[in-house]
Design an enzyme around this catalytic site. Structure first.
Site, PDB file in Angstrom:
ATOM      1  N   SER A 211       0.847  -1.190   0.000  1.00  0.00           N
ATOM      2  CA  SER A 211       0.000   0.000   0.000  1.00  0.00           C
ATOM      3  C   SER A 211       0.884   1.242   0.000  1.00  0.00           C
ATOM      4  O   SER A 211       2.100   1.158  -0.054  1.00  0.00           O
ATOM      5  CB  SER A 211      -0.903   0.012   1.230  1.00  0.00           C
ATOM      6  OG  SER A 211      -0.144   0.406   2.355  1.00  0.00           O
ATOM      7  N   LYS A 212       0.248   2.364   0.099  1.00  0.00           N
ATOM      8  CA  LYS A 212       0.950   3.659   0.111  1.00  0.00           C
ATOM      9  C   LYS A 212       2.042   3.718   1.183  1.00  0.00           C
ATOM     10  O   LYS A 212       3.040   4.412   1.008  1.00  0.00           O
ATOM     11  CB  LYS A 212      -0.062   4.788   0.364  1.00  0.00           C
ATOM     12  CG  LYS A 212      -0.771   5.228  -0.896  1.00  0.00           C
ATOM     13  CD  LYS A 212       0.067   6.295  -1.597  1.00  0.00           C
ATOM     14  CE  LYS A 212      -0.351   6.444  -3.055  1.00  0.00           C
ATOM     15  NZ  LYS A 212       0.757   6.784  -3.919  1.00  0.00           N
ATOM     16  N   ARG A 213       1.818   2.989   2.291  1.00  0.00           N
ATOM     17  CA  ARG A 213       2.829   2.933   3.352  1.00  0.00           C
ATOM     18  C   ARG A 213       4.195   2.547   2.815  1.00  0.00           C
ATOM     19  O   ARG A 213       5.219   2.930   3.332  1.00  0.00           O
ATOM     20  CB  ARG A 213       2.460   1.834   4.365  1.00  0.00           C
ATOM     21  CG  ARG A 213       1.464   2.148   5.409  1.00  0.00           C
ATOM     22  CD  ARG A 213       1.453   1.005   6.418  1.00  0.00           C
ATOM     23  NE  ARG A 213       1.485  -0.325   5.797  1.00  0.00           N
ATOM     24  CZ  ARG A 213       0.423  -0.988   5.383  1.00  0.00           C
ATOM     25  NH1 ARG A 213      -0.768  -0.477   5.517  1.00  0.00           N
ATOM     26  NH2 ARG A 213       0.528  -2.180   4.838  1.00  0.00           N
ATOM     27  N   GLU A 221       5.111   6.864 -10.334  1.00  0.00           N
ATOM     28  CA  GLU A 221       5.778   7.390  -9.139  1.00  0.00           C
ATOM     29  C   GLU A 221       7.243   6.947  -9.120  1.00  0.00           C
ATOM     30  O   GLU A 221       8.106   7.709  -8.711  1.00  0.00           O
ATOM     31  CB  GLU A 221       5.052   6.919  -7.877  1.00  0.00           C
ATOM     32  CG  GLU A 221       3.733   7.642  -7.647  1.00  0.00           C
ATOM     33  CD  GLU A 221       2.960   7.027  -6.493  1.00  0.00           C
ATOM     34  OE1 GLU A 221       3.132   7.499  -5.369  1.00  0.00           O
ATOM     35  OE2 GLU A 221       2.209   6.065  -6.734  1.00  0.00           O
TER      36      GLU A 221
END
Ligand code: GLU
Length: 437
Positions: A211-213, A221
């Site tokens: 995830s973004k974590r 990105e």
């Protein structure tokens, strides 16, 4: 069915190209290229609410950036189109009608539903996960066509994989549980079942779903963080696969030569940014200095360092000074900022650590240094050593202040090499700014 290997990547255009999707696309691409087969791109856009043309474009561009080219797809066409599910509605209806006619499906309002027969064992041998079977009793009847006239995923995927003559279905392991339903539909339609190879999950360092974590999640990105597409490609290839020897760094072509679906592991792969950085650094080291500078340009620009004022050769040489330090193009730009602009030095260093006694000694040393006949790193170092011995100082007493003055950093390449690169005049001006010359 043809003998030729045909694989597909079937993204839903409901978001950017994420790590999981890119990984799936990459393994399909490798298998197609390894076998001289075809790589088909199919857009699964039957979720009308969440699918957009923009996401489709983003996914295509992300794949191109990673160097994954496809032989058939919505933009390039091919003999098995159309390649967007929303354009294949007639095909889905035609086969649903066949199942209605044979009594294997029934209507419920506008919807068409497949009647799951009891007493059947649905089995397949997954290339990665091995033998998997499920009793048909555990399955509910399968919606083929929803009341809005659109097909469900499990139905459309069977129609498409068959009519597009897909030989190997290579996709994420989250689809293992869908496979028995799909096998049932293949059999009901009287079609051969393709080979299935499910790919392991990719987890974050905490062993939870990525995830973004975990930092970047979309391919873009990574580009914006300064990864080389070859480095990202190489690292993705190592998630759930390895060449069987100690090799960790390879090109696309080398990966194609070594890839084998049979070597894919079912153990979940952990996304390790340190490893990615290591692999990326190796790819940055492989490319030519001029190419390296070209790929660092956006990051120098972003930092306001005006690389356009410099020649390509100058920029390439600036990066050469780093001697391999820096794991991303962003870091290369950061680690060379003081070469392009004295402003970045001034922002970091104000010389308040130097007292008057220090300054006196340094002024005398820098006066001698700036007078040196040949502006050469070895000559400067020899001069510095002699001067320090004669004046009861240590080399670091003069080298560290010079480093701070020229780079604004505690760590840098050999400081006399930096001075040579900057030139006598620029070195003098920087020393002057801090009152040291
Ligand atoms: N559109 C599906 C997905 O993105 C494709 C699954 C498959 O490859 O069968 O998960």
């Amino acid at each position: 069915m043809t003998d030729k290997t045909r694989v597909r990547f079937a993204p839903s255009p409901t978001g950017a190209l994420h790590i999981g999707g890119a990984h799936t696309a990459l393994f399909n691409w490798l298998w197609a290229r390894r076998n001289g087969g075809s790589f088909v791109l199919r857009i699964e856009d039957t979720d009308l609410v969440r699918s957009t043309g923009e996401y489709e474009q983003t996914i295509l561009q992300g794949m191109r950036w990673l160097g994954l080219d496809w032989d058939e797809g919505p933009d390039v066409g091919g003999g098995h189109g159309p390649y967007r599910q929303s354009e294949r509605i007639g095909i889905y209806l035609e086969h649903a009608n066949r199942l209605l006619d044979s009594g294997q499906a029934y209507r419920e309002g506008e919807a068409i539903i497949f009647q799951v027969p009891p007493g059947r064992t649905l089995a397949f041998d997954d290339v990665v996960y091995g033998h998997i079977e499920m009793a048909s009793e555990t399955l509910k009847n399968i919606v083929l066509i929803k009341s809005d006239g659109f097909p469900t995923y499990n139905y459309a995927v069977v129609i498409d994989d068959h009519t597009m003559e897909i030989t190997h279905v290579v996709r994420g392991e989250d689809h293992i549980s869908n496979t028995p339903k799909q096998i049932l539909l293949y059999e009901a339609l009287g079609w051969d079942v393709p080979v299935f190879a499910h790919l392991p999950m990719i987890l974050g360092k905490d062993k939870k779903k990525l995830s973004k974590r975990d930092g970047a999640t979309s391919v873009y990105e990574f580009r914006d963080m300064g990864y080389h597409p070859d480095g990202l490609f190489n690292y993705f290839a190592l998630l759930g696969w390895n060449p069987g020897d100690d090799r960790e760094i390879f090109t696309r072509e080398e990966a194609v030569g070594m890839f084998d679906l049979a070597r894919v592991t079912k153990k979940a792969a952990v996304f390790d940014t340190d490893k990615l950085n290591f692999v990326n650094q190796a790819h940055i080291a492989r490319i030519s200095p001029v190419e390296r500078a070209k790929l660092t340009l956006p990051f120098w620009n972003e930092a306001g360092l005006k690389p356009c004022d410099r020649s390509d050769e100058w920029l390439a040489q600036a990066l050469e000074l780093l001697e391999g330090r820096g794991q991303t193009f962003r870091e290369l730009a950061e680690y060379t900022d003081y070469l392009l602009s004295f402003d970045s030095v001034k922002a970091r260093y104000d010389a308040s650590d130097l007292d008057e006694a220090n300054r006196g000694l340094l002024r005398r040393f820098f006066a001698a240094l700036l007078e040196i006949p040949s502006w050469d790193a070895d000559a400067m170092e020899a001069l510095a050593k002699t001067w320090c011995e004669d004046n009861g100082a240590k080399l670091k007493d003069v080298a560290m202040p010079l480093r701070w003055t020229l780079t604004g950093r505690k760590v840098s390449p050999g400081i006399f090499h930096v001075a040579v690169f900057l030139g006598r005049e620029e070195t003098k001006q920087r020393l002057c700014h801090y009152g040291l010359a």
